[in-house]
Design an enzyme around this catalytic site. Structure first.
Site, PDB file in Angstrom:
ATOM      1  N   PRO A 226       0.831  -1.313  -0.045  1.00  0.00           N
ATOM      2  CA  PRO A 226      -0.026   0.142  -0.110  1.00  0.00           C
ATOM      3  C   PRO A 226       0.871   1.270   0.091  1.00  0.00           C
ATOM      4  CG  PRO A 226       0.072  -1.031   2.279  1.00  0.00           C
ATOM      5  CD  PRO A 226       0.550  -1.748   1.179  1.00  0.00           C
ATOM      6  N   ASP A 249       2.759   1.267 -11.844  1.00  0.00           N
ATOM      7  CA  ASP A 249       1.455   1.922 -11.662  1.00  0.00           C
ATOM      8  C   ASP A 249       2.055   3.427 -11.078  1.00  0.00           C
ATOM      9  OD1 ASP A 249       0.178   0.039 -13.013  1.00  0.00           O
ATOM     10  OD2 ASP A 249      -0.613  -0.795 -11.211  1.00  0.00           O
ATOM     11  N   LYS A 271       1.037   7.258 -16.401  1.00  0.00           N
ATOM     12  CA  LYS A 271       1.231   8.518 -16.199  1.00  0.00           C
ATOM     13  C   LYS A 271      -0.013   9.424 -16.460  1.00  0.00           C
ATOM     14  CE  LYS A 271       5.562  10.555 -17.452  1.00  0.00           C
ATOM     15  NZ  LYS A 271       6.725   9.927 -17.896  1.00  0.00           N
ATOM     16  N   GLY A 303      -0.604  -2.438  -3.869  1.00  0.00           N
ATOM     17  CA  GLY A 303      -1.208  -3.492  -3.191  1.00  0.00           C
ATOM     18  C   GLY A 303      -0.876  -4.762  -3.781  1.00  0.00           C
ATOM     19  N   ASP A 304      -1.683  -5.430  -3.856  1.00  0.00           N
ATOM     20  CA  ASP A 304      -1.353  -7.056  -4.181  1.00  0.00           C
ATOM     21  C   ASP A 304      -1.915  -7.055  -5.759  1.00  0.00           C
ATOM     22  OD1 ASP A 304      -1.440 -10.115  -3.389  1.00  0.00           O
ATOM     23  OD2 ASP A 304      -2.800  -9.958  -4.820  1.00  0.00           O
ATOM     24  N   MET A 384     -11.510   1.900  -5.269  1.00  0.00           N
ATOM     25  CA  MET A 384     -11.970   2.785  -6.256  1.00  0.00           C
ATOM     26  C   MET A 384     -13.418   3.376  -5.962  1.00  0.00           C
ATOM     27  SD  MET A 384     -10.313   0.851  -9.307  1.00  0.00           S
ATOM     28  CE  MET A 384     -10.353  -0.829  -8.781  1.00  0.00           C
ATOM     29  N   ALA A 413      -3.471   4.918   3.020  1.00  0.00           N
ATOM     30  CA  ALA A 413      -3.286   3.914   4.115  1.00  0.00           C
ATOM     31  C   ALA A 413      -1.836   3.469   4.125  1.00  0.00           C
ATOM     32  CB  ALA A 413      -4.190   2.535   3.911  1.00  0.00           C
TER      33      ALA A 413
HETATM   34  N1  SAH Z   1      -4.140  -3.824  -6.330  1.00  0.00           N
HETATM   35  C1  SAH Z   1      -4.557  -2.679  -5.403  1.00  0.00           C
HETATM   36  C2  SAH Z   1      -5.748  -2.119  -5.948  1.00  0.00           C
HETATM   37  C3  SAH Z   1      -5.436  -1.503  -6.860  1.00  0.00           C
HETATM   38  S1  SAH Z   1      -7.056  -0.717  -7.225  1.00  0.00           S
HETATM   39  C4  SAH Z   1      -4.337  -3.431  -4.060  1.00  0.00           C
HETATM   40  O1  SAH Z   1      -4.339  -4.482  -3.765  1.00  0.00           O
HETATM   41  O2  SAH Z   1      -4.312  -2.539  -2.995  1.00  0.00           O
HETATM   42  C5  SAH Z   1      -6.796   0.868  -6.651  1.00  0.00           C
HETATM   43  C6  SAH Z   1      -7.531   1.173  -5.617  1.00  0.00           C
HETATM   44  O3  SAH Z   1      -6.782   0.689  -4.470  1.00  0.00           O
HETATM   45  C7  SAH Z   1      -7.327   2.702  -5.382  1.00  0.00           C
HETATM   46  O4  SAH Z   1      -8.492   3.595  -5.793  1.00  0.00           O
HETATM   47  C8  SAH Z   1      -7.867   2.581  -3.622  1.00  0.00           C
HETATM   48  O5  SAH Z   1      -9.334   2.428  -3.535  1.00  0.00           O
HETATM   49  C9  SAH Z   1      -7.176   1.376  -3.350  1.00  0.00           C
HETATM   50  N2  SAH Z   1      -5.909   1.686  -2.754  1.00  0.00           N
HETATM   51  C10 SAH Z   1      -4.461   1.349  -3.176  1.00  0.00           C
HETATM   52  N3  SAH Z   1      -3.518   1.930  -2.350  1.00  0.00           N
HETATM   53  C11 SAH Z   1      -4.205   2.336  -1.494  1.00  0.00           C
HETATM   54  C12 SAH Z   1      -3.863   3.278  -0.258  1.00  0.00           C
HETATM   55  N4  SAH Z   1      -2.417   3.371   0.328  1.00  0.00           N
HETATM   56  N5  SAH Z   1      -4.598   3.653   0.416  1.00  0.00           N
HETATM   57  C13 SAH Z   1      -6.147   3.565   0.650  1.00  0.00           C
HETATM   58  N6  SAH Z   1      -6.569   2.823  -0.623  1.00  0.00           N
HETATM   59  C14 SAH Z   1      -5.688   2.436  -1.457  1.00  0.00           C
END
Ligand code: SAH
Length: 463
Positions: A226, A249, A271, A303-304, A384, A413
């Site tokens: 995150p 990304d 971008k 994230g994942d 999202m 987060a």
């Molecule tokens: N693969 C990512 C999600 C990608 S979609 C995962 O596993 O976290 C992108 C969305 O992820 C953002 O719109 C938001 O809702 C969430 N997101 C990603 N990083 C975040 C963070 N640090 N804090 C809060 N939401 C986050």
């Protein structure tokens, strides 16, 4: 950085030291590693120093230092363990144009001597600007333990072999070759058959590597977590360490990109500002093209990678190009965000399932099983979900969800600028709009921060 590390050419130069006790001896033992001429001024030389002078390791002048004694010296050490005498001789050396170090006097020194790991010609210097000598020693011990004793010998032999290795393409192949030499077969060959053994081992290794060069590249599909670099997995770190190309990304934090190998090509596939984000098909093609050049590609996703990451499209592209790949999981935003509010995603007696849902999909606002979600105790992590907040609120209320159901929005987060906004389903809008979020945010439906105030102050204590 108050002190800039450099490696000074001292072969054939003069280094002068004033002092004859323990501090002087400690510095001299270090200086013996160099090829400089050492001159010591002291009226009270310890027996050890007299012996060193007798064996020609240094020139000893058995009187206190005087003006002109440091003329032409590159470096000067004041090691009298006497502040007044040190200040006197330091002034002389400065006037003579030498760079001055006063032992145990950081403020008046023009340079400081780092902790050194010596595998000549490989030298590692560790400095803490005088702030934490204990830490410097611990780091030194750690590195000493990691580096093979014979690394210096291997580096010397390796240097004579550098031109031969030019036949390998730049990048991973060459790095693999040297890594195998320095940390694998090299030390073993040296132990078994001495320097001659090392040279024949190098030749065999090179042949084998040339045979293997015609292979294709490889792609790691890596979760960057995150944002907090400490939430990266070790596997992700290792992949970044080896990558020739990193395609990331927009959401991947810059602190994480900095962990990539310095020579790696970094490509931002998300971008914005100069137009729309890159189309997914273009990203797929880019990953494939870099891998087909024989590169180790890290596709770095927030994230994942398996959660709302369009992973399957990239995998399909890799499979049709017959490129090997590996998925390295990461901590998804929901896991990091729920930790920040001191809650669990699932809880006995409350919810035995949790849904990860998206606010919108390719067709617009995403539809879900609203009736099921409206039941008491349900929990959903909404990714999202900024723009769709009003839509989700309306759907859930329409299907009978309690207006007082807790809702928590977590922006950024795990990052330094994390924000937690606790609200209810009834107030989700206008709360979302009023919050004017600028970073990525996740919305928890059905979860409130655990005793928010107490939790935040507990966190501070351990920060
Ligand atoms: N693969 C990512 C999600 C990608 S979609 C995962 O596993 O976290 C992108 C969305 O992820 C953002 O719109 C938001 O809702 C969430 N997101 C990603 N990083 C975040 C963070 N640090 N804090 C809060 N939401 C986050």
């Amino acid at each position: 950085m108050q002190h800039f590390p450099i490696f000074l050419a001292v072969a054939g130069q003069t280094i002068v030291l004033s002092g004859g006790g323990d501090a002087a001896m400690a510095k001299l033992r270090l200086l013996f590693k160099t090829e400089a001429k050492l001159v010591v001024f002291t009226a009270n030389a310890a027996p050890e120093i007299i012996r060193w002078a007798a064996t020609g390791k240094l020139a000893l002048v058995t009187r206190a230092m005087q003006a002109g004694d440091t003329a032409g010296a590159a470096l000067f050490y004041a090691a009298n363990e006497d502040d007044i005498e040190d200040a006197r001789v330091a002034a002389i050396a400065k006037a003579d144009g030498a760079l001055v170090n006063i032992v145990d006097n950081l403020a008046d020194s023009q340079f400081i001597t780092p902790a050194i790991v010596d595998r000549d010609p490989v030298t590692i210097a560790i400095g803490t600007e005088g702030a934490a000598p204990v830490l410097a020693r611990a780091i030194k011990a750690d590195i000493e333990a990691r580096l093979p004793r014979a690394l210096g010998t291997l580096a010397r032999i390796g240097k004579t072999f550098r031109h031969a290795v030019d036949v390998l393409p730049l990048g991973r192949k060459r790095r693999d070759f040297w890594a195998a030499f320095y940390f694998g077969v090299g030390p073993k060959a040296l132990d078994a058959n001495g320097e001659a053994g090392v040279i024949s081992t190098l030749e065999t290794l090179l042949d084998r590597q040339i045979m293997a060069t015609n292979t294709r590249g490889h792609v790691d599909l890596v979760g960057a977590g995150p944002g907090d670099p400490e939430l990266l997995t070790l596997k992700a770190r290792n992949a970044l360490d080896k990558a020739d190309v990193v395609i990331h990304d927009r959401l991947v934090a810059s602190e994480i990109l900095e962990l990539a190998r310095r020579e790696a090509i970094i490509v931002d596939a998300g971008k914005e500002g100069f137009g729309p984000a890159m189309a997914q098909a273009d990203i797929d093609a880019l990953i494939v093209a870099h891998a087909q050049n024989g590169h180790h590609v890290v596709r770095l996703k927030a994230g994942d990678p398996t959660v709302f990451g369009r992973l399957d499209e990239e995998i399909a592209a890799l499979e049709s190009a017959e490129i090997s790949y590996r998925i390295i999981p990461g901590i998804t935003a929901a896991s990091a965000a729920v930790a920040s509010i001191g809650q669990s995603l699932t809880k006995r007696g409350r919810n035995s399932a949790v849904r990860l849902i998206t606010g919108h999909d390719t067709k617009g606002y995403a539809d879900h099983d609203w009736a099921a979600l409206a039941a008491p105790g349900e929990v959903a992590a909404i990714y999202m979900g900024k723009k769709s907040a009003r839509f989700i609120q309306g759907r859930l209320l329409m299907h009978g969800a309690a207006p007082a159901t807790p809702v928590t929005i977590i922006e950024n987060a795990s990052r330094a600028d994390q924000r937690i906004i606790a609200t209810t389903l009834a107030a989700l809008e206008p709360t979302m709009t009023n919050a004017a979020l600028t970073g990525p945010a996740i919305t928890f439906y059905g979860l409130a921060p655990r005793d928010a105030v107490a939790h935040a102050s507990r966190l501070k204590e351990f920060a």
